[in-house]
Scaffold this motif. Structure first.
Motif, PDB file in Angstrom:
ATOM      1  N   GLY A   1      50.569 -62.761   7.513  1.00 37.58           N
ATOM      2  CA  GLY A   1      51.442 -62.240   6.338  1.00 37.58           C
ATOM      3  C   GLY A   1      52.698 -62.686   6.472  1.00 37.58           C
ATOM      4  O   GLY A   1      53.147 -63.994   6.689  1.00 37.58           O
ATOM      5  N   PRO A   2      53.489 -62.241   5.555  1.00 41.53           N
ATOM      6  CA  PRO A   2      55.021 -62.766   5.212  1.00 41.53           C
ATOM      7  C   PRO A   2      55.551 -62.963   6.689  1.00 41.53           C
ATOM      8  O   PRO A   2      55.528 -61.984   7.588  1.00 41.53           O
ATOM      9  N   ASP A   3      56.529 -63.962   6.650  1.00 38.38           N
ATOM     10  CA  ASP A   3      57.260 -64.438   7.946  1.00 38.38           C
ATOM     11  C   ASP A   3      56.554 -64.241   8.925  1.00 38.38           C
ATOM     12  O   ASP A   3      57.105 -63.832  10.273  1.00 38.38           O
ATOM     13  N   ALA A   4      55.251 -64.827   9.135  1.00 36.54           N
ATOM     14  CA  ALA A   4      54.681 -64.988  10.339  1.00 36.54           C
ATOM     15  C   ALA A   4      55.164 -65.722  11.315  1.00 36.54           C
ATOM     16  O   ALA A   4      55.100 -65.076  12.644  1.00 36.54           O
ATOM     17  N   GLY A   5      55.685 -66.645  11.367  1.00 37.87           N
ATOM     18  CA  GLY A   5      56.299 -67.359  12.405  1.00 37.87           C
ATOM     19  C   GLY A   5      57.507 -66.834  12.966  1.00 37.87           C
ATOM     20  O   GLY A   5      57.566 -66.723  14.101  1.00 37.87           O
ATOM     21  N   LEU A   6      58.255 -65.956  12.021  1.00 36.08           N
ATOM     22  CA  LEU A   6      59.460 -65.257  12.666  1.00 36.08           C
ATOM     23  C   LEU A   6      59.040 -63.995  13.270  1.00 36.08           C
ATOM     24  O   LEU A   6      59.437 -63.784  14.446  1.00 36.08           O
ATOM     25  N   LEU A   7      57.961 -63.357  13.019  1.00 35.94           N
ATOM     26  CA  LEU A   7      57.399 -62.234  13.377  1.00 35.94           C
ATOM     27  C   LEU A   7      56.744 -62.475  14.940  1.00 35.94           C
ATOM     28  O   LEU A   7      56.860 -61.865  15.818  1.00 35.94           O
ATOM     29  N   ALA A   8      56.031 -63.509  14.936  1.00 38.03           N
ATOM     30  CA  ALA A   8      55.714 -64.015  16.108  1.00 38.03           C
ATOM     31  C   ALA A   8      56.597 -64.258  17.255  1.00 38.03           C
ATOM     32  O   ALA A   8      56.396 -63.995  18.330  1.00 38.03           O
ATOM     33  N   ALA A   9      57.651 -64.961  16.782  1.00 36.21           N
ATOM     34  CA  ALA A   9      58.580 -65.306  17.662  1.00 36.21           C
ATOM     35  C   ALA A   9      59.402 -63.870  18.054  1.00 36.21           C
ATOM     36  O   ALA A   9      59.619 -63.554  19.306  1.00 36.21           O
ATOM     37  N   GLU A  10      59.495 -62.901  17.288  1.00 35.15           N
ATOM     38  CA  GLU A  10      59.864 -61.604  17.643  1.00 35.15           C
ATOM     39  C   GLU A  10      59.090 -60.927  18.751  1.00 35.15           C
ATOM     40  O   GLU A  10      59.395 -60.359  19.636  1.00 35.15           O
ATOM     41  N   VAL A  11      57.895 -61.128  18.411  1.00 32.07           N
ATOM     42  CA  VAL A  11      56.827 -60.594  19.373  1.00 32.07           C
ATOM     43  C   VAL A  11      57.104 -61.091  20.758  1.00 32.07           C
ATOM     44  O   VAL A  11      57.048 -60.261  21.796  1.00 32.07           O
ATOM     45  N   ARG A  12      57.020 -62.532  20.801  1.00 34.43           N
ATOM     46  CA  ARG A  12      57.415 -63.343  21.957  1.00 34.43           C
ATOM     47  C   ARG A  12      58.580 -62.673  22.892  1.00 34.43           C
ATOM     48  O   ARG A  12      58.556 -62.698  23.905  1.00 34.43           O
ATOM     49  N   LEU A  13      59.608 -62.741  22.151  1.00 34.05           N
ATOM     50  CA  LEU A  13      60.733 -62.420  22.570  1.00 34.05           C
ATOM     51  C   LEU A  13      60.827 -61.077  23.214  1.00 34.05           C
ATOM     52  O   LEU A  13      61.239 -60.686  24.247  1.00 34.05           O
ATOM     53  N   SER A  14      60.543 -60.047  22.546  1.00 29.00           N
ATOM     54  CA  SER A  14      60.139 -58.714  22.793  1.00 29.00           C
ATOM     55  C   SER A  14      59.355 -58.408  24.167  1.00 29.00           C
ATOM     56  O   SER A  14      59.665 -57.775  25.294  1.00 29.00           O
ATOM     57  N   CYS A  15      58.145 -59.415  23.870  1.00 31.17           N
ATOM     58  CA  CYS A  15      57.362 -59.193  24.960  1.00 31.17           C
ATOM     59  C   CYS A  15      57.824 -59.659  26.423  1.00 31.17           C
ATOM     60  O   CYS A  15      57.605 -58.866  27.595  1.00 31.17           O
ATOM     61  N   SER A  16      58.563 -60.521  26.338  1.00 27.06           N
ATOM     62  CA  SER A  16      59.289 -61.353  27.642  1.00 27.06           C
ATOM     63  C   SER A  16      60.264 -60.418  28.143  1.00 27.06           C
ATOM     64  O   SER A  16      60.418 -60.462  29.127  1.00 27.06           O
ATOM     65  N   GLN A  17      60.891 -59.677  27.178  1.00 25.64           N
ATOM     66  CA  GLN A  17      61.817 -58.704  27.743  1.00 25.64           C
ATOM     67  C   GLN A  17      61.114 -57.578  28.402  1.00 25.64           C
ATOM     68  O   GLN A  17      61.531 -56.991  29.667  1.00 25.64           O
ATOM     69  N   ALA A  18      59.681 -57.093  27.755  1.00 18.77           N
ATOM     70  CA  ALA A  18      59.155 -55.856  28.470  1.00 18.77           C
ATOM     71  C   ALA A  18      58.477 -56.288  29.804  1.00 18.77           C
ATOM     72  O   ALA A  18      58.584 -55.618  30.770  1.00 18.77           O
ATOM     73  N   VAL A  19      58.067 -57.609  29.891  1.00 19.34           N
ATOM     74  CA  VAL A  19      57.586 -58.095  31.108  1.00 19.34           C
ATOM     75  C   VAL A  19      58.683 -57.696  32.264  1.00 19.34           C
ATOM     76  O   VAL A  19      58.349 -57.222  33.263  1.00 19.34           O
ATOM     77  N   LEU A  20      59.829 -58.284  31.866  1.00 19.32           N
ATOM     78  CA  LEU A  20      60.867 -58.125  32.859  1.00 19.32           C
ATOM     79  C   LEU A  20      61.223 -56.525  33.476  1.00 19.32           C
ATOM     80  O   LEU A  20      61.381 -56.281  34.603  1.00 19.32           O
ATOM     81  N   GLN A  21      60.948 -55.563  32.700  1.00 20.33           N
ATOM     82  CA  GLN A  21      61.230 -54.308  32.762  1.00 20.33           C
ATOM     83  C   GLN A  21      60.077 -53.890  33.552  1.00 20.33           C
ATOM     84  O   GLN A  21      60.204 -52.598  34.189  1.00 20.33           O
ATOM     85  N   CYS A  22      58.983 -54.407  33.816  1.00 19.39           N
ATOM     86  CA  CYS A  22      57.701 -53.826  34.530  1.00 19.39           C
ATOM     87  C   CYS A  22      58.234 -54.358  36.113  1.00 19.39           C
ATOM     88  O   CYS A  22      57.485 -53.805  37.027  1.00 19.39           O
ATOM     89  N   LEU A  23      59.120 -54.970  36.335  1.00 19.24           N
ATOM     90  CA  LEU A  23      59.552 -55.089  37.875  1.00 19.24           C
ATOM     91  C   LEU A  23      60.544 -54.133  38.344  1.00 19.24           C
ATOM     92  O   LEU A  23      61.433 -53.852  37.463  1.00 19.24           O
ATOM     93  N   GLU A  24      60.715 -53.796  39.392  1.00 20.75           N
ATOM     94  CA  GLU A  24      61.470 -53.088  40.119  1.00 20.75           C
ATOM     95  C   GLU A  24      63.061 -53.718  39.856  1.00 20.75           C
ATOM     96  O   GLU A  24      62.969 -54.750  39.898  1.00 20.75           O
ATOM     97  N   ARG A  25      64.161 -52.951  39.501  1.00 20.46           N
ATOM     98  CA  ARG A  25      65.329 -53.310  39.263  1.00 20.46           C
ATOM     99  C   ARG A  25      65.692 -54.404  40.204  1.00 20.46           C
ATOM    100  O   ARG A  25      66.463 -55.635  39.725  1.00 20.46           O
TER     101      ARG A  25
END
Length: 282
Positions: free
Chosen positions: A120-144
């Motif tokens: 869809g529109p802005d496919a590359g931008l949105l895929a980058a947003e998913v990658r950045l958001s996902c890598s943030q979420a991965v870190l949150q799954c670790l104990e502080r």
């Protein structure tokens, strides 16, 4: 500037700030604001929460500036204050509140994966947003404690000596904590992330539709892929190029742009400093 020259400049700058030089104090804030924001963002996930944390950390740094004795670089010393603050936050990220494990997160990624890349529109931008958001979420799954050890050592690439000083533990204890985090991240990324392992199932471009549907990504206003960066810092494209060269777990989690702290928040801190409410400025 040499390392010794840099240390001398920091000592002179802090001395001027503590003596009441408002220009020097503002320079200290501007020197530290972006690195501290990036620390907060990695630890608390949401930019809005990171903004709040950064403001509080900067105020703590400024009000304790007279206690800095150059036992570490100024930023390293500020990291210690910042780490202590984010480790003791009562507010929890959604992953922490839901006690989401890496295993749970992997299952969620598999369930939401489309059969084809998003076109869809802005496919590359949105895929980058998913990658950045996902890598943030991965870190949150670790104990502080493991999360901050990984952030300091693998994301910020500090030495074990520096990281241990920040965390106020022995280098040996820090390395043990970091290795536990590394093992968990490597296992997760190796079995899940197609960037790290071409045989793994997950692809950012196939997560876009699900991320938009559940509200994790706003296609009208991507948060991380369009976030302002520090002057001269890496943008999304440069960070992605580095990630693709490395293709390892730490490289993916490290490959965020050099985000800049929102100027409205740091301007608010500077306004507070100018208000005369802090003993440092009396």
């Amino acid at each position: 500037m040499t390392a010794d020259g840099g240390a001398e400049h920091e000592a002179e700058l802090v001395a001027r700030a503590v003596a009441g030089d408002r220009t020097a104090l503002e320079e200290v804030v501007r020197l530290l604001q972006d690195p501290l924001y990036r620390l907060a963002l990695r630890m608390v996930w949401r930019p809005a929460d990171a903004e709040d944390a950064t403001q509080e950390i900067l105020i703590r740094v400024v009000t304790r500036l007279a206690t800095w004795r150059a036992e570490a670089r100024l930023l390293t010393w500020a990291y210690r204050i910042g780490v202590n603050y984010v480790l003791n936050l009562r507010r929890k990220t959604p992953q922490e509140a839901g006690q989401l494990s890496l295993e749970d997160f992997r299952e969620g990624l598999a369930e939401g994966l489309a059969d084809q890349d998003y076109a869809g529109p802005d496919a590359g931008l949105l895929a980058a947003e998913v990658r950045l958001s996902c890598s943030q979420a991965v870190l949150q799954c670790l104990e502080r404690g493991e999360r901050v050890a990984f952030v300091l050592g693998e994301v910020f690439e500090l030495s074990s000596t520096e990281a241990a000083w920040i965390l106020e533990v022995s280098p040996a204890a820090y390395r043990k904590r970091l290795e536990r985090a590394r093992q968990r991240i490597r296992a997760f990324m190796g079995s899940t992330c197609g960037i790290v392992n071409p045989e793994a199932f997950c692809r950012c471009s196939r997560r876009v539709e699900k991320a938009v549907a559940v509200g994790r990504v706003d296609p009208r206003r991507p948060t991380l892929a369009t976030h302002p960066v520090s002057p001269g810092g890496r943008g999304v494209a440069e960070a992605a190029d580095q990630m693709l060269r490395l293709r390892d777990a730490a490289g993916v989690l490290r490959a965020h742009p050099d985000y800049a702290a929102p100027r409205a928040r740091t301007d608010a801190v500077l306004a507070l400093l100018r208000s005369g409410r802090f003993p440092l400025l009396d």
